[in-house]
Scaffold this motif. Sequence first.
Motif, short mmCIF file in Angstrom:
data_model
loop_
_atom_site.label_atom_id
_atom_site.label_comp_id
_atom_site.label_asym_id
_atom_site.label_seq_id
_atom_site.Cartn_x
_atom_site.Cartn_y
_atom_site.Cartn_z
N THR A 79 0.88 -1.16 0.00
CA THR A 79 0.00 0.00 0.00
C THR A 79 0.92 1.21 0.00
OG1 THR A 79 -1.72 -1.16 1.24
CG2 THR A 79 -1.79 1.25 1.25
N ILE A 80 0.73 2.08 -0.97
CA ILE A 80 1.61 3.24 -1.13
C ILE A 80 0.91 4.46 -0.55
CG2 ILE A 80 2.84 4.66 -2.80
CD1 ILE A 80 2.59 1.98 -4.60
N HIS A 81 1.61 5.14 0.35
CA HIS A 81 1.05 6.30 1.06
C HIS A 81 1.82 7.56 0.68
CE1 HIS A 81 -1.12 3.75 3.99
NE2 HIS A 81 -0.09 2.95 3.84
N HIS A 82 1.11 8.66 0.68
CA HIS A 82 1.78 9.95 0.57
C HIS A 82 0.93 11.03 1.23
CE1 HIS A 82 4.66 12.89 -0.72
NE2 HIS A 82 3.68 13.64 -1.19
N ARG A 83 1.61 11.95 1.89
CA ARG A 83 0.94 13.07 2.57
C ARG A 83 1.18 14.35 1.77
NH1 ARG A 83 1.26 13.45 8.90
NH2 ARG A 83 -0.35 11.89 8.50
N PHE A 84 0.10 14.94 1.29
CA PHE A 84 0.15 16.23 0.60
C PHE A 84 -0.15 17.31 1.64
CE2 PHE A 84 -0.61 13.37 -2.95
CZ PHE A 84 0.18 13.91 -3.96
N LYS A 85 0.87 18.09 1.98
CA LYS A 85 0.70 19.16 2.97
C LYS A 85 0.27 20.45 2.27
CE LYS A 85 4.25 17.15 5.90
NZ LYS A 85 5.58 17.33 6.49
N ALA A 107 -7.62 5.69 -1.43
CA ALA A 107 -8.38 6.25 -0.32
C ALA A 107 -7.70 7.53 0.14
CB ALA A 107 -8.46 5.25 0.83
N TYR A 108 -8.45 8.38 0.83
CA TYR A 108 -7.86 9.62 1.35
C TYR A 108 -8.28 9.83 2.79
CZ TYR A 108 -12.26 12.17 1.20
OH TYR A 108 -13.55 12.59 1.43
N ALA A 109 -7.48 10.62 3.49
CA ALA A 109 -7.80 11.06 4.84
C ALA A 109 -7.44 12.54 4.91
CB ALA A 109 -7.02 10.27 5.88
N LEU A 110 -8.37 13.35 5.35
CA LEU A 110 -8.20 14.80 5.46
C LEU A 110 -8.00 15.13 6.93
CD1 LEU A 110 -8.39 17.61 4.07
CD2 LEU A 110 -10.87 17.44 4.37
N SER A 111 -6.91 15.84 7.25
CA SER A 111 -6.62 16.14 8.66
C SER A 111 -7.64 17.10 9.26
CB SER A 111 -5.21 16.70 8.81
OG SER A 111 -5.10 17.95 8.15
N ASP A 112 -8.05 18.11 8.51
CA ASP A 112 -9.03 19.09 8.98
C ASP A 112 -9.85 19.56 7.79
OD1 ASP A 112 -8.35 19.48 11.82
OD2 ASP A 112 -6.45 20.25 11.03
N LYS A 113 -11.14 19.73 8.00
CA LYS A 113 -12.00 20.23 6.93
C LYS A 113 -11.98 21.75 6.86
CE LYS A 113 -16.57 19.79 5.04
NZ LYS A 113 -17.33 18.72 4.49
N THR A 114 -11.78 22.41 8.00
CA THR A 114 -11.71 23.88 8.06
C THR A 114 -10.35 24.26 8.62
OG1 THR A 114 -14.09 24.00 8.40
CG2 THR A 114 -12.82 25.96 8.92
N ILE A 115 -9.64 25.12 7.87
CA ILE A 115 -8.29 25.51 8.25
C ILE A 115 -8.27 27.02 8.43
CG2 ILE A 115 -5.86 25.56 7.54
CD1 ILE A 115 -8.19 22.99 6.09
N ALA A 116 -7.85 27.47 9.58
CA ALA A 116 -7.79 28.90 9.90
C ALA A 116 -6.74 29.58 9.02
CB ALA A 116 -7.46 29.09 11.37
N PRO A 117 -6.86 30.90 8.84
CA PRO A 117 -5.85 31.63 8.06
C PRO A 117 -4.44 31.41 8.63
CG PRO A 117 -7.75 33.02 8.47
CD PRO A 117 -7.94 31.77 9.29
N LYS A 118 -3.49 31.22 7.73
CA LYS A 118 -2.07 31.03 8.04
C LYS A 118 -1.77 29.72 8.77
CE LYS A 118 -1.84 35.15 6.36
NZ LYS A 118 -2.28 35.19 5.01
N SER A 120 -1.89 25.22 8.71
CA SER A 120 -1.61 24.13 7.77
C SER A 120 -2.42 22.89 8.09
CB SER A 120 -0.12 23.78 7.81
OG SER A 120 0.66 24.88 7.43
N ALA A 121 -2.51 22.02 7.11
CA ALA A 121 -3.20 20.73 7.25
C ALA A 121 -2.62 19.79 6.20
CB ALA A 121 -4.70 20.91 7.09
N TYR A 122 -3.24 18.62 6.03
CA TYR A 122 -2.75 17.68 5.03
C TYR A 122 -3.87 16.77 4.55
CZ TYR A 122 -2.53 14.53 9.04
OH TYR A 122 -2.84 13.79 10.16
#
Length: 163
Positions: A79-85, A107-118, A120-122
């Motif tokens: 299973t090949i994984h990659h994190r897009f920051k 498949a995907y996993a989203l760290s946060d659906k809402t990201i505050a200004p300035k 980060s998430a992935y």
Amino acid sequence: MMYKSFSSFAIAGFCILFFVCCNTSEQAPATAATQATVLPASTDDHSLADTSSNPAACCAVLKFEEVKFVEHDFNEGDTIHHRFKFSNEGDIPLTIASVHTSCSCTAYALSDKTIAPKKSAYIDLAMVPEPHETKKQIYATVTANTAEKYHKLIFEIDKSSKQ
């Protein structure tokens, strides 16, 4: 013959009715309310602003560290994984509305659906290649409240061109 005349008359009547009902030449005069541009609410300033030179003033700004990843070293069954920051470079919260992959093998996993200004998430992507598959390219389309609504990520495996 009479049927043809009746159907022609009905079509002509429908066209006249359509023209009369849909005629847009007499529109109500525009008011300030119909001319205003509606902008997302900001916690700092709720006024309307000229956003033509600064897209961050009207929208969140999604910035990925990278938009393409290629894995060259994998074995059958891996299973090949990659994190897009990514980060929100705008002045309002970034909302990820959806993430769609082009293949059911990913498949995907989203760290946060809402990201505050300035902040980060992935997005983590995980792909399970078919047996004996040595080359494949998958796309993930991210939809967000940004000036450019859709953002494409490329997740690729390519065992034939190890680097």
